[in-house]
Scaffold this motif. Sequence first.
Motif, PDB file in Angstrom:
ATOM      1  N   GLU A   5       0.840  -1.179   0.000  1.00 30.66           N
ATOM      2  CA  GLU A   5       0.000   0.000   0.000  1.00 30.66           C
ATOM      3  C   GLU A   5       0.879   1.232   0.000  1.00 30.66           C
ATOM      4  O   GLU A   5       1.916   1.275   0.685  1.00 30.66           O
ATOM      5  N   ASP A   7       0.789   5.575   0.410  1.00 28.44           N
ATOM      6  CA  ASP A   7      -0.011   6.741   0.702  1.00 28.44           C
ATOM      7  C   ASP A   7       0.868   7.971   0.666  1.00 28.44           C
ATOM      8  O   ASP A   7       2.071   7.879   0.917  1.00 28.44           O
ATOM      9  N   GLN A   9      -2.499   8.481  -1.974  1.00 26.69           N
ATOM     10  CA  GLN A   9      -2.779   8.049  -3.336  1.00 26.69           C
ATOM     11  C   GLN A   9      -2.452   9.158  -4.313  1.00 26.69           C
ATOM     12  O   GLN A   9      -2.039   8.900  -5.444  1.00 26.69           O
ATOM     13  N   GLY A 106       3.647  -1.610  -5.185  1.00 27.28           N
ATOM     14  CA  GLY A 106       2.653  -0.937  -4.377  1.00 27.28           C
ATOM     15  C   GLY A 106       1.606  -0.279  -5.246  1.00 27.28           C
ATOM     16  O   GLY A 106       1.681  -0.290  -6.473  1.00 27.28           O
ATOM     17  N   THR A 107       0.635   0.326  -4.600  1.00 29.09           N
ATOM     18  CA  THR A 107      -0.514   0.893  -5.303  1.00 29.09           C
ATOM     19  C   THR A 107      -0.197   2.216  -5.998  1.00 29.09           C
ATOM     20  O   THR A 107      -0.928   2.630  -6.878  1.00 29.09           O
TER      21      THR A 107
END
Lengths: 115, 116
Positions: A5, A7, A9, A106-107
Amino acid sequence: SQQGEEDPQALSIQEGENATMNCSYKTSINNLQWYRQNSGRGLVHLILIRSNEREKHSGRLRVTLDTSKKSSSLLITASRAADTASYFCATAHSISNFGNEKLTFGTGTRLTIIP
Amino acid sequence: SAVISQKPSRDICQRGTSLTIQCQVDSQVTMMFWYRQQPGQSLTLIATANQGSEATYESGFVIDKFPISRPNLTFSTLTVSNLSPEDSSIYLCSVDLRRRNTDTQYFGPGTRLTVL
């Protein structure tokens, strides 16, 4: 999914400010890498930090790694308009006895630098 | 760094057809990797391709849908079969250049697939 994940985004900052992006992952790793991607094009490798390292610098980039927390951060100092891109962390895991690794991405963080 | 090329760079295909993507590297490499990047998303590994052996597929990806060839140490193909709009993505190949004393992977420019 083992995908990490990231952050935030999305992040928008003024040119000249510093940008910090965070990455968390789930399993043990060989190393962690950061990549940049401009407008859905190919990936550019930025920096690699090994699992036994805590901090690494490359130009305006600073990467930290905390394996106890399974997290990493990427700091871009004195940002420029050209830094506008998507940034991905990727964790490397061994897949052979010859040192080959596969990456789990990761995102991603979409960074916009406002001139 | 390695020079990695992909063909085609983009394509628009009809539902039910197939597309074969080529990846060419300028040096011999042991492993090649195929990734999918769906619109606005991150990269997901489809499979790892070793020369002379069957590709190893990640969870959620099967050989019937994504057959891979690896005929030599500089070339690989990924076929996306029986296309549906959900297959619209960027497909990227990458190589592991461990022989060059680097731990990083190098990525091709990607193939942008749109399925109508």
